[in-house]
Scaffold this motif. Sequence first.
Motif, PDB file in Angstrom:
ATOM      1  N   ALA A 132       6.273  -2.541  26.021  1.00 41.52           N
ATOM      2  CA  ALA A 132       7.021  -3.327  27.002  1.00 41.52           C
ATOM      3  C   ALA A 132       6.056  -4.039  27.948  1.00 41.52           C
ATOM      4  O   ALA A 132       4.943  -3.566  28.201  1.00 41.52           O
ATOM      5  CB  ALA A 132       7.959  -2.424  27.801  1.00 41.52           C
ATOM      6  N   GLU A 133       6.488  -5.175  28.474  1.00 36.57           N
ATOM      7  CA  GLU A 133       5.685  -5.920  29.430  1.00 36.57           C
ATOM      8  C   GLU A 133       5.694  -5.220  30.792  1.00 36.57           C
ATOM      9  O   GLU A 133       6.584  -4.410  31.092  1.00 36.57           O
ATOM     10  CB  GLU A 133       6.217  -7.343  29.569  1.00 36.57           C
ATOM     11  N   LEU A 134       4.707  -5.571  31.615  1.00 40.59           N
ATOM     12  CA  LEU A 134       4.534  -4.911  32.910  1.00 40.59           C
ATOM     13  C   LEU A 134       5.785  -4.982  33.775  1.00 40.59           C
ATOM     14  O   LEU A 134       6.232  -3.965  34.336  1.00 40.59           O
ATOM     15  CB  LEU A 134       3.347  -5.536  33.655  1.00 40.59           C
ATOM     16  N   GLU A 135       6.386  -6.169  33.891  1.00 43.07           N
ATOM     17  CA  GLU A 135       7.543  -6.305  34.769  1.00 43.07           C
ATOM     18  C   GLU A 135       8.728  -5.480  34.272  1.00 43.07           C
ATOM     19  O   GLU A 135       9.507  -4.941  35.075  1.00 43.07           O
ATOM     20  CB  GLU A 135       7.945  -7.772  34.925  1.00 43.07           C
ATOM     21  N   VAL A 136       8.849  -5.356  32.961  1.00 40.49           N
ATOM     22  CA  VAL A 136       9.923  -4.540  32.391  1.00 40.49           C
ATOM     23  C   VAL A 136       9.685  -3.070  32.718  1.00 40.49           C
ATOM     24  O   VAL A 136      10.597  -2.348  33.139  1.00 40.49           O
ATOM     25  CB  VAL A 136      10.020  -4.757  30.863  1.00 40.49           C
ATOM     26  N   LEU A 137       8.455  -2.620  32.531  1.00 40.31           N
ATOM     27  CA  LEU A 137       8.125  -1.223  32.825  1.00 40.31           C
ATOM     28  C   LEU A 137       8.366  -0.896  34.291  1.00 40.31           C
ATOM     29  O   LEU A 137       8.969   0.144  34.619  1.00 40.31           O
ATOM     30  CB  LEU A 137       6.661  -0.948  32.469  1.00 40.31           C
ATOM     31  N   MET A 138       7.910  -1.757  35.179  1.00 38.64           N
ATOM     32  CA  MET A 138       8.039  -1.472  36.609  1.00 38.64           C
ATOM     33  C   MET A 138       9.502  -1.468  37.037  1.00 38.64           C
ATOM     34  O   MET A 138       9.914  -0.629  37.850  1.00 38.64           O
ATOM     35  CB  MET A 138       7.252  -2.499  37.427  1.00 38.64           C
ATOM     36  N   ARG A 139      10.284  -2.369  36.506  1.00 36.79           N
ATOM     37  CA  ARG A 139      11.701  -2.403  36.839  1.00 36.79           C
ATOM     38  C   ARG A 139      12.389  -1.104  36.412  1.00 36.79           C
ATOM     39  O   ARG A 139      13.241  -0.567  37.134  1.00 36.79           O
ATOM     40  CB  ARG A 139      12.357  -3.611  36.171  1.00 36.79           C
ATOM     41  N   ARG A 140      11.991  -0.595  35.279  1.00 44.61           N
ATOM     42  CA  ARG A 140      12.608   0.634  34.783  1.00 44.61           C
ATOM     43  C   ARG A 140      12.138   1.869  35.540  1.00 44.61           C
ATOM     44  O   ARG A 140      12.944   2.733  35.882  1.00 44.61           O
ATOM     45  CB  ARG A 140      12.306   0.787  33.288  1.00 44.61           C
ATOM     46  N   ASP A 181      14.286  -6.446  27.186  1.00 47.21           N
ATOM     47  CA  ASP A 181      15.502  -6.320  27.979  1.00 47.21           C
ATOM     48  C   ASP A 181      16.700  -6.787  27.159  1.00 47.21           C
ATOM     49  O   ASP A 181      17.311  -7.826  27.426  1.00 47.21           O
ATOM     50  CB  ASP A 181      15.387  -7.119  29.285  1.00 47.21           C
ATOM     51  N   VAL A 182      16.978  -6.027  26.116  1.00 41.82           N
ATOM     52  CA  VAL A 182      18.163  -6.232  25.286  1.00 41.82           C
ATOM     53  C   VAL A 182      18.855  -4.887  25.203  1.00 41.82           C
ATOM     54  O   VAL A 182      18.391  -3.897  25.771  1.00 41.82           O
ATOM     55  CB  VAL A 182      17.787  -6.762  23.881  1.00 41.82           C
ATOM     56  N   SER A 183      19.963  -4.803  24.506  1.00 43.99           N
ATOM     57  CA  SER A 183      20.666  -3.531  24.405  1.00 43.99           C
ATOM     58  C   SER A 183      19.795  -2.498  23.690  1.00 43.99           C
ATOM     59  O   SER A 183      18.952  -2.835  22.855  1.00 43.99           O
ATOM     60  CB  SER A 183      21.979  -3.707  23.639  1.00 43.99           C
ATOM     61  N   HIS A 184      20.000  -1.230  24.051  1.00 42.05           N
ATOM     62  CA  HIS A 184      19.254  -0.158  23.396  1.00 42.05           C
ATOM     63  C   HIS A 184      19.521  -0.156  21.892  1.00 42.05           C
ATOM     64  O   HIS A 184      18.616   0.123  21.095  1.00 42.05           O
ATOM     65  CB  HIS A 184      19.629   1.197  24.009  1.00 42.05           C
ATOM     66  N   ASP A 185      20.747  -0.459  21.513  1.00 41.89           N
ATOM     67  CA  ASP A 185      21.075  -0.468  20.091  1.00 41.89           C
ATOM     68  C   ASP A 185      20.292  -1.544  19.343  1.00 41.89           C
ATOM     69  O   ASP A 185      19.939  -1.360  18.180  1.00 41.89           O
ATOM     70  CB  ASP A 185      22.575  -0.686  19.889  1.00 41.89           C
ATOM     71  N   ARG A 186      20.013  -2.671  19.996  1.00 35.88           N
ATOM     72  CA  ARG A 186      19.216  -3.729  19.376  1.00 35.88           C
ATOM     73  C   ARG A 186      17.782  -3.244  19.146  1.00 35.88           C
ATOM     74  O   ARG A 186      17.178  -3.502  18.094  1.00 35.88           O
ATOM     75  CB  ARG A 186      19.219  -4.974  20.250  1.00 35.88           C
ATOM     76  N   VAL A 187      17.216  -2.528  20.136  1.00 33.15           N
ATOM     77  CA  VAL A 187      15.855  -2.006  19.976  1.00 33.15           C
ATOM     78  C   VAL A 187      15.828  -0.956  18.870  1.00 33.15           C
ATOM     79  O   VAL A 187      14.887  -0.900  18.068  1.00 33.15           O
ATOM     80  CB  VAL A 187      15.327  -1.433  21.304  1.00 33.15           C
ATOM     81  N   VAL A 188      16.859  -0.114  18.809  1.00 37.32           N
ATOM     82  CA  VAL A 188      16.950   0.881  17.737  1.00 37.32           C
ATOM     83  C   VAL A 188      16.954   0.182  16.381  1.00 37.32           C
ATOM     84  O   VAL A 188      16.243   0.591  15.454  1.00 37.32           O
ATOM     85  CB  VAL A 188      18.217   1.754  17.896  1.00 37.32           C
ATOM     86  N   GLN A 189      17.719  -0.876  16.261  1.00 35.01           N
ATOM     87  CA  GLN A 189      17.759  -1.623  14.993  1.00 35.01           C
ATOM     88  C   GLN A 189      16.391  -2.215  14.685  1.00 35.01           C
ATOM     89  O   GLN A 189      15.944  -2.203  13.530  1.00 35.01           O
ATOM     90  CB  GLN A 189      18.815  -2.723  15.066  1.00 35.01           C
ATOM     91  N   ASP A 190      15.709  -2.738  15.701  1.00 34.00           N
ATOM     92  CA  ASP A 190      14.360  -3.275  15.503  1.00 34.00           C
ATOM     93  C   ASP A 190      13.422  -2.191  14.970  1.00 34.00           C
ATOM     94  O   ASP A 190      12.607  -2.445  14.076  1.00 34.00           O
ATOM     95  CB  ASP A 190      13.806  -3.815  16.825  1.00 34.00           C
ATOM     96  N   VAL A 191      13.528  -0.993  15.556  1.00 32.86           N
ATOM     97  CA  VAL A 191      12.677   0.116  15.120  1.00 32.86           C
ATOM     98  C   VAL A 191      12.960   0.453  13.658  1.00 32.86           C
ATOM     99  O   VAL A 191      12.038   0.629  12.846  1.00 32.86           O
ATOM    100  CB  VAL A 191      12.884   1.357  16.013  1.00 32.86           C
TER     101      VAL A 191
END
Length: 210
Positions: A132-140, A181-191
């Motif tokens: 993940a990019e820095l801004e995504v990590l920090m936001r989370r 920053d997409v749905s968790h299900d989208r990342v699961v599908q990517d994996v």
Amino acid sequence: MKTLAMTESAPPGGDNPGEPIELRLRRALGTRSIVLVGLMGAGKSTVGRRLAGRLGLMFKDADSEIEAAAQLTIPDIFAIYGEASFRDGEERVIARLIREGPLVLATGGGAFMREATRIRIAEGGVSVWLKAELEVLMRRVRKRGGRPLLQTEDPEETMRQLMDLRHPVYGEADVMVPSRDVSHDRVVQDVMEALDAHLNGPSNQGVAAQ
């Protein structure tokens, strides 16, 4: 490492392209586990839990297992025993969990930095770097406190330093998937699609069929 930034549905791989991706992956994995690595905030636990559900595998979170074994929280372990002692315990717990596979295992951000742990993961699993990019990590991570390594005057700079230090090592993982920053299900599908390409791609079809 095979870098696979999946943004669209990939064509199915393997000798039997018409079967569900879940079945292809379970067969290709055999007794191996899927081990998620990456920095804090990359989404390893959330993605891992959903991935395990898709594949019908157990899900384990290494940090939760460490806390259960020590009967202490991660921040308390750091405060009382120090990071070196925590890393020793982390290595033992991850080795035990991989022996219990196949499962989906979410590891702490520093786990993959240990050579012995990387070797253990390579022997009994397939490693997936959620990047993940820095801004995504920090936001989370700002949504959830108690991160021992970010208890500094400038957490963002600390995270940037961790990225500089750890990303080259995470790059040794078998597969890389962007944690966006997409749905968790989208990342699961990517994996799953990245794993399918890695395990069932043209160069691995013979291995998967054995």
